[in-house]
Design a protein around this motif. Structure first.
Motif, short mmCIF file in Angstrom:
data_model
loop_
_atom_site.label_atom_id
_atom_site.label_comp_id
_atom_site.label_asym_id
_atom_site.label_seq_id
_atom_site.Cartn_x
_atom_site.Cartn_y
_atom_site.Cartn_z
N SER A 135 0.82 -1.21 0.00
CA SER A 135 0.00 0.00 0.00
C SER A 135 0.86 1.26 0.00
O SER A 135 0.53 2.25 -0.66
CB SER A 135 -0.95 0.00 1.20
N ARG A 136 1.98 1.23 0.70
CA ARG A 136 2.83 2.42 0.78
C ARG A 136 3.53 2.73 -0.54
O ARG A 136 3.89 3.88 -0.78
CB ARG A 136 3.87 2.24 1.90
N THR A 137 3.72 1.72 -1.38
CA THR A 137 4.34 2.00 -2.67
C THR A 137 3.45 2.91 -3.51
O THR A 137 3.96 3.63 -4.39
CB THR A 137 4.60 0.70 -3.47
N ALA A 138 2.15 2.91 -3.25
CA ALA A 138 1.24 3.78 -4.01
C ALA A 138 1.49 5.25 -3.73
O ALA A 138 1.07 6.12 -4.50
CB ALA A 138 -0.21 3.42 -3.70
N LEU A 139 2.15 5.56 -2.62
CA LEU A 139 2.52 6.93 -2.30
C LEU A 139 4.03 7.16 -2.46
O LEU A 139 4.54 8.22 -2.09
CB LEU A 139 2.10 7.27 -0.87
N GLY A 140 4.73 6.17 -2.97
CA GLY A 140 6.17 6.29 -3.11
C GLY A 140 6.90 6.27 -1.79
O GLY A 140 8.03 6.75 -1.69
N LEU A 141 6.28 5.71 -0.76
CA LEU A 141 6.90 5.64 0.57
C LEU A 141 7.70 4.34 0.68
O LEU A 141 7.25 3.34 1.23
CB LEU A 141 5.81 5.70 1.65
N ARG B 152 0.64 13.13 -3.47
CA ARG B 152 0.34 12.85 -2.07
C ARG B 152 -0.60 13.88 -1.46
O ARG B 152 -1.33 13.58 -0.51
CB ARG B 152 1.64 12.81 -1.27
N SER B 153 -0.59 15.10 -1.96
CA SER B 153 -1.46 16.14 -1.39
C SER B 153 -2.78 16.26 -2.14
O SER B 153 -3.60 17.10 -1.80
CB SER B 153 -0.74 17.50 -1.43
N GLY B 154 -2.98 15.40 -3.14
CA GLY B 154 -4.21 15.50 -3.91
C GLY B 154 -4.82 14.17 -4.26
O GLY B 154 -5.77 13.72 -3.64
N ARG B 155 -4.25 13.46 -5.24
CA ARG B 155 -4.92 12.31 -5.82
C ARG B 155 -4.86 11.04 -4.98
O ARG B 155 -5.64 10.10 -5.21
CB ARG B 155 -4.33 12.02 -7.21
N ALA B 156 -3.95 10.94 -4.03
CA ALA B 156 -3.85 9.75 -3.19
C ALA B 156 -3.56 10.17 -1.75
O ALA B 156 -2.82 11.12 -1.51
CB ALA B 156 -2.75 8.82 -3.70
N ALA B 157 -4.14 9.43 -0.81
CA ALA B 157 -3.94 9.75 0.61
C ALA B 157 -4.04 8.48 1.43
O ALA B 157 -4.67 7.50 1.00
CB ALA B 157 -4.97 10.77 1.09
N MET B 158 -3.41 8.49 2.61
CA MET B 158 -3.39 7.30 3.45
C MET B 158 -3.94 7.60 4.84
O MET B 158 -3.70 8.68 5.40
CB MET B 158 -1.97 6.74 3.56
N ILE B 159 -4.68 6.64 5.38
CA ILE B 159 -5.14 6.66 6.77
C ILE B 159 -4.32 5.62 7.51
O ILE B 159 -4.37 4.44 7.19
CB ILE B 159 -6.63 6.31 6.88
N PHE B 160 -3.54 6.07 8.50
CA PHE B 160 -2.64 5.16 9.21
C PHE B 160 -3.33 4.48 10.38
O PHE B 160 -4.43 4.86 10.80
CB PHE B 160 -1.41 5.93 9.67
#
Length: 316
Positions: free
Chosen positions: A48-54, A84-92
């Protein structure tokens, strides 16, 4: 276009003898909820984190990870920050660890929008108040501090923050783990309503199969960095074809189960310090043969197994 489209993702870390993620294929459509389930250490959170480049330090990757059509693995830093600030976001998992306790809730919610320069302070405040209302909280919380809110309220704030940029993809990494049972149910119901209202694709990472069955349209089962099985949620849980999926279901507590000890999966997942030959689950599988130990299976009819269990599923 899918909100998330992962194809052939491989990720290797320094000091490991095999990829941590090994040929992962996964997709999340617009307005769809997809659950990613498996044991701890299977690679769910890393996927899941790869979707944000993390990515972890020293990670080597191949394959593609497309978020709204853009490959996260090859994009530059500026475009990645914009994504990360628009099209994709994560809830930890733990909202208290993700929110600065010294800043007001309003500042936390509006920070990403203000830094991106896409809205005035007044517009950002208005959007934050609207989203607080959407998650069942009042705008008066804008001036409060995190320590003044319960865990369930903070997780709702996290969800509101994730929606600030109108994302096409929402990544939820075990978002109910740190909450009590009542708050868990409220957050799950809230995510379902918000997905329908905003049309956001949702990847829900969890080890709770009952929760995955309740919230998802489709499910991917992950083991040792590989997708073991995938398919529509109702079909997969009713007719599991991979022995690992069946074993997970057998080990899941149920109210109508016969009293006694829960079933358990013998053995341990493969060690990352050793190369892996054949099926990753072979050493723990009662159906394994020499073929399983020598040759990694391809996914057929939704299951990566040389000897799939009988069932009525027909998904590809």
């Amino acid at each position: 276009m899918n909100a998330l489209d992962i194809q052939g993702l491989r990720l290797r870390l320094p000091g490991t003898a095999r990829p941590v993620l090994d040929g992962v294929d996964l997709a999340v459509g617009p307005g769809e909820t997809v659950a990613l389930v498996g044991e701890s250490g299977s690679g769910k959170t890393l996927t899941s984190r790869t979707a944000l480049g993390l990515l972890p330090p020293g990670a080597e990757t191949s394959g593609t990870v497309l978020v709204d059509g853009e490959d996260v693995l090859t994009t530059d830093g500026r475009r990645l920050r914009a994504l990360r600030s628009g099209r994709a976001a994560m809830i930890f998992q733990d909202p208290r660890a993700a929110i600065n306790p010294l800043r007001r809730i309003g500042d936390f919610l509006t920070e990403s929008v203000r830094l991106a320069g896409g809205a005035s302070a007044a517009d950002a405040d208005r959007r934050a108040a609207e989203l607080l209302d959407a998650v069942g909280l009042g705008p008066e919380l804008m001036r409060r501090y995190p320590g003044q809110l319960s865990g369930g309220m903070l997780q709702r704030v996290m969800i509101a923050a994730a929606l600030m940029g109108d994302p096409v993809l929402l990544l939820a990494d075990e978002p109910t783990t740190a909450l009590d049972v009542t708050s868990q149910a409220e957050v799950v119901a809230l995510l379902g309503r918000l997905r329908e209202r905003f049309g956001t694709g949702l990847l829900f990472v969890t080890h709770d199969l009952g929760l995955a069955a309740a919230i998802s349209d489709r499910v991917y089962v992950m083991y040792a960095g590989r997708i073991a099985e995938h398919g529509p949620a109702a079909d997969l849980f009713e007719h599991p074809r991979h022995p690992y999926t069946a074993a997970l279901l057998a080990a899941t507590p149920a109210l109508d189960a016969t009293p006694g000890r829960l079933s358990a999966i013998d053995g341990q997942p493969p060690d990352l310090r050793r190369e892996l030959t054949g099926c990753a689950f072979a050493e723990r599988c009662a159906y394994a043969t020499d073929l399983c130990r020598e040759e990694a299976p391809e996914i057929r009819r939704g299951a990566a197994c040389h000897h799939p269990l009988e069932g009525s599923r027909t998904d590809g």
